[in-house]
Scaffold this active site. Structure first.
Site, short mmCIF file in Angstrom:
data_model
loop_
_atom_site.label_atom_id
_atom_site.label_comp_id
_atom_site.label_asym_id
_atom_site.label_seq_id
_atom_site.Cartn_x
_atom_site.Cartn_y
_atom_site.Cartn_z
N ARG B 120 -41.37 10.61 16.38
CA ARG B 120 -42.62 9.90 16.71
C ARG B 120 -42.65 8.44 16.25
O ARG B 120 -43.72 7.87 16.07
CB ARG B 120 -43.84 10.65 16.17
CG ARG B 120 -43.96 12.07 16.71
CD ARG B 120 -45.36 12.63 16.52
NE ARG B 120 -45.40 14.01 17.01
CZ ARG B 120 -45.18 15.09 16.25
NH1 ARG B 120 -44.95 14.95 14.97
NH2 ARG B 120 -45.22 16.29 16.79
N LYS B 142 -41.26 -3.84 25.05
CA LYS B 142 -41.22 -2.93 26.18
C LYS B 142 -39.93 -2.14 26.11
O LYS B 142 -38.85 -2.72 26.08
CB LYS B 142 -41.30 -3.68 27.51
CG LYS B 142 -42.71 -4.06 27.93
CD LYS B 142 -42.73 -4.48 29.40
CE LYS B 142 -44.12 -4.87 29.84
NZ LYS B 142 -44.15 -5.26 31.28
N GLU B 184 -34.39 -15.15 34.62
CA GLU B 184 -35.55 -14.95 33.75
C GLU B 184 -35.92 -16.27 33.05
O GLU B 184 -37.10 -16.52 32.76
CB GLU B 184 -35.28 -13.85 32.71
CG GLU B 184 -35.00 -12.46 33.31
CD GLU B 184 -36.27 -11.69 33.76
OE1 GLU B 184 -37.38 -12.27 33.72
OE2 GLU B 184 -36.12 -10.52 34.16
N LYS B 226 -42.35 -16.33 25.90
CA LYS B 226 -42.57 -14.88 25.91
C LYS B 226 -43.40 -14.46 24.70
O LYS B 226 -44.33 -13.65 24.82
CB LYS B 226 -41.22 -14.15 25.91
CG LYS B 226 -41.39 -12.63 25.83
CD LYS B 226 -40.73 -11.91 26.95
CE LYS B 226 -41.15 -10.45 26.99
NZ LYS B 226 -40.22 -9.62 27.75
N GLU B 236 -50.14 -5.41 27.97
CA GLU B 236 -50.27 -5.79 29.38
C GLU B 236 -51.59 -5.34 30.01
O GLU B 236 -51.61 -4.65 31.02
CB GLU B 236 -49.08 -5.23 30.18
CG GLU B 236 -48.94 -5.91 31.54
CD GLU B 236 -47.57 -5.66 32.19
OE1 GLU B 236 -46.55 -5.82 31.50
OE2 GLU B 236 -47.54 -5.35 33.37
N ARG B 240 -50.17 -10.65 30.29
CA ARG B 240 -48.76 -10.27 30.21
C ARG B 240 -48.18 -9.91 31.57
O ARG B 240 -46.96 -10.04 31.78
CB ARG B 240 -48.58 -9.11 29.23
CG ARG B 240 -47.12 -8.75 29.03
CD ARG B 240 -46.84 -7.90 27.81
NE ARG B 240 -45.42 -7.61 27.74
CZ ARG B 240 -44.77 -7.12 26.71
NH1 ARG B 240 -45.43 -6.85 25.61
NH2 ARG B 240 -43.47 -6.92 26.75
N ASN B 244 -44.16 -10.56 34.96
CA ASN B 244 -43.50 -9.74 35.98
C ASN B 244 -43.31 -10.47 37.30
O ASN B 244 -43.05 -9.83 38.32
CB ASN B 244 -44.30 -8.46 36.20
CG ASN B 244 -44.36 -7.60 34.96
OD1 ASN B 244 -43.37 -7.49 34.22
ND2 ASN B 244 -45.51 -7.01 34.69
N HIS B 247 -40.85 -9.23 39.82
CA HIS B 247 -40.33 -7.93 39.36
C HIS B 247 -40.74 -6.76 40.25
O HIS B 247 -39.99 -5.79 40.36
CB HIS B 247 -40.76 -7.68 37.92
CG HIS B 247 -39.92 -8.43 36.92
ND1 HIS B 247 -39.86 -9.81 36.89
CD2 HIS B 247 -39.08 -8.01 35.92
CE1 HIS B 247 -39.04 -10.20 35.93
NE2 HIS B 247 -38.56 -9.13 35.33
N HIS B 251 -37.77 -4.77 41.38
CA HIS B 251 -37.58 -3.36 41.05
C HIS B 251 -37.37 -2.54 42.31
O HIS B 251 -36.61 -1.57 42.31
CB HIS B 251 -38.79 -2.83 40.28
CG HIS B 251 -38.86 -3.31 38.86
ND1 HIS B 251 -39.96 -3.10 38.06
CD2 HIS B 251 -37.98 -3.99 38.09
CE1 HIS B 251 -39.75 -3.63 36.87
NE2 HIS B 251 -38.56 -4.19 36.86
N HIS B 264 -30.24 -6.83 37.43
CA HIS B 264 -31.68 -7.01 37.35
C HIS B 264 -32.08 -8.47 37.62
O HIS B 264 -32.98 -8.74 38.42
CB HIS B 264 -32.18 -6.57 35.96
CG HIS B 264 -33.62 -6.84 35.72
ND1 HIS B 264 -34.63 -6.21 36.41
CD2 HIS B 264 -34.25 -7.69 34.86
CE1 HIS B 264 -35.81 -6.65 35.99
NE2 HIS B 264 -35.61 -7.55 35.05
#
Lengths: 359, 359
Positions: B120, B142, B184, B226, B236, B240, B244, B247, B251, B264
């Site tokens: 956890r 992330k 990026e 960032k 987010e 935030r 993306n 993205h 994606h 990517h």
């Protein structure tokens, strides 16, 4: 209907306890972020309650998708979890789509973990249908799956939006599961609520007979104890570890038997006695207290001896426990009924003798 | 050596940028909670840097266990993650045992997710060795793995204890990967830092030639952008999402090609152009700005056309995006260079035309 709150700032949530809570739309709907939900349950619970909950939701214009998992601790693993993820993908669940866990501790733990990790955190609601889930696992935000070599090794802290406890569901619960849940009820008395322990000594038969007043009181008192501990220590940096009385021993029994044969509550019952045996040998608990604990567990119909795993194997599994720190095993022990403490100062010979006494 | 901080209250952490940072024990050791660590890397990075980092740690009495994973986005899944969990179980890793991610974005995302879910929540440190990981994925917490039908669908927010960026590692990075990382870098200029975009227009060749001053400046400026966004919106809920840009389109390209063939950063480059094409059609961006964006991407050696996936397939994958809310796709678009916005108000015909222009 009784209502409690788990006080965690912006992550606070209510616990509703009572008859008919499962279909009380006015309790559930305010906690759904979207007019849809993904309902997770198992093959045992689905025939009993899935249609009832689905109908209630659809009547209030909530779209329901459901996934029915196999029943049992041995399925609390990644392969089963993938079925939840697949349903979430197939039904285009979003980051704010609520998941609902309808079932016992395994369903609650897995649904909670799926919610914790779906798109990095989706909301979820607990609808526990076993006594064990109602008094323990549905409250507090611990979610997990098992690793083949360690119970609950993979998980996250992720609080539900609400916990809806319908006491009527206990009527369909097998007696063995009811008894297993009583182990966690008794635990609260042992670790921090001596008055509750005494009340249990006076009402065990009423609980086993499912007398409504006694059942509701026991669930509420258990949840209140749990909520207080969780509010004080959400991520188990201190006091929350006391809730694990008997669990380090119990998890070793569960892992050592391959997650089959022993219910979690049964393993915890024997584990609590092993902890009591250690406490006795350290002079922290007297023979009379140990006898009262054993007596209450026996009246609850719980085992007071383990499955006969060798002591070395028990110690092997215990060494992987989440409370191990710096290579040292920390154990929750008793300094009397109603007073638990955490210690790393148990001589190995004492530990071995205590395990042997109940293995 | 440059140092930045990601300001997140008690979860704040430093980013160190410079030559030789990978073996700078004085930077790493204060962030290890135990005199041991589990180092996660891949088959490409291991021969280059694993021994160097291991030796440095062992010299300072830190026990190192390591796990070497296969290299590639197509391995960012549960089966590979299980290798990390198995190593954690086998080596008796505890809840406070630090994990170290030594590699690119895939290694960082998977190690971070393993740390987020091990007992956890265990601590971890990022040692990114690709430009893309250094300027983007190692910062901000992330973590994720892919679902076969959706990139990064399963994950958690879990901040590292420190990010150690050794600019020397770029010398061993394949040129194609360097270019992918520049996508990026350019992104930060586009979404919120017009001055940086202009600087990039003046220094693209210096970056591709790995001139140390230019490289260190670009990494620091990217990380600073960032860190500011993440500090303002860790999970987010708003700003935030601007990170993306490109993205959602990207994606879809990655998922539609089965996570092979397209890096990517390459997919993001085309995705940013698709977003620019939408913005152009909405009158938010002019032809000259679009040409500047395309020109800079071309100079970076990045693709400006996609793999030819049918528009309907692109839209299918995009509909599963994490930014979809209430069934509506939200897109990050540009209102000029240096100014990104999120909108759900794009006419379908405009979206289709923009994708077609770059598919």
């Amino acid at each position: 209907m009784r209502e409690l709150a788990v006080d965690l700032g912006e992550r606070s949530y209510p616990i509703f306890i009572g008859s008919g809570v499962l279909t009380a739309h006015e309790l559930l709907l305010p906690h759904l972020e979207q007019p849809r939900a993904v309902l997770v349950t198992n093959e045992t619970v689905a025939p009993l309650y899935l249609e009832r909950v689905t109908t209630m939701l659809e009547r209030h214009a909530v779209r329901v998708d459901s996934v029915v998992l196999p029943d049992g601790e041995q399925y609390k693993n990644w392969q089963t979890l993938e079925k939840i993820y697949d349903t979430l993908v197939d039904t285009r669940a979003e980051r704010t789509t609520p998941l609902i866990a309808l079932g016992g501790g395994v369903i609650g733990d897995m649904t909670g973990f799926a919610a914790a990790t779906w798109q990095r955190g989706a909301p979820f609601v607990q609808m526990p249908t076993t006594l064990l889930a109602q008094v323990d696992s549905s409250v507090g935000g611990k979610t997990a799956i098992n690793h083949p070599r360690g119970k609950n090794m993979i998980g996250a802290f992720h609080q539900p939006r609400a916990v809806l406890i319908d006491t009527d569901t206990l009527a369909t619960l097998p007696l063995r599961e009811l008894r297993a849940g009583l182990a966690e009820v008794i635990k609260y008395g042992l670790i921090r609520d001596a008055a509750f322990f005494e009340w249990l000594e006076g009402h065990m038969e009423a609980l086993l007979a499912l007398e409504p007043g006694a059942v509701a009181f026991a669930i509420e008192r258990s949840c209140r104890n749990k909520a207080e501990v969780v509010a004080a220590d959400e991520t188990e940096r201190g006091e929350r570890a006391l809730l694990n009385l008997g669990h380090t021993f119990g998890h070793a029994i569960e892992t050592g038997t391959g997650y089959v044969g022993w219910l979690h509550g049964e393993a915890v019952a024997v584990g609590m006695l092993m902890a009591a045996e250690v406490s006795l040998r350290l002079g922290w608990l007297d023979e009379n207290e140990l006898a009262r604990i054993e007596g209450l567990l026996i009246r609850a119909g719980l085992p007071v001896q383990g499955p006969g795993l060798p002591v070395d194997e028990m110690l092997h599994w215990m060494a992987g426990d989440k409370k191990v720190s710096g290579g040292r095993l920390r154990l929750v022990l008793l300094q009397g009924i109603g007073r638990a403490v955490v210690t790393a100062e148990v001589p190995p010979s004492v530990l071995r003798a205590a395990i042997e006494a109940r293995s």
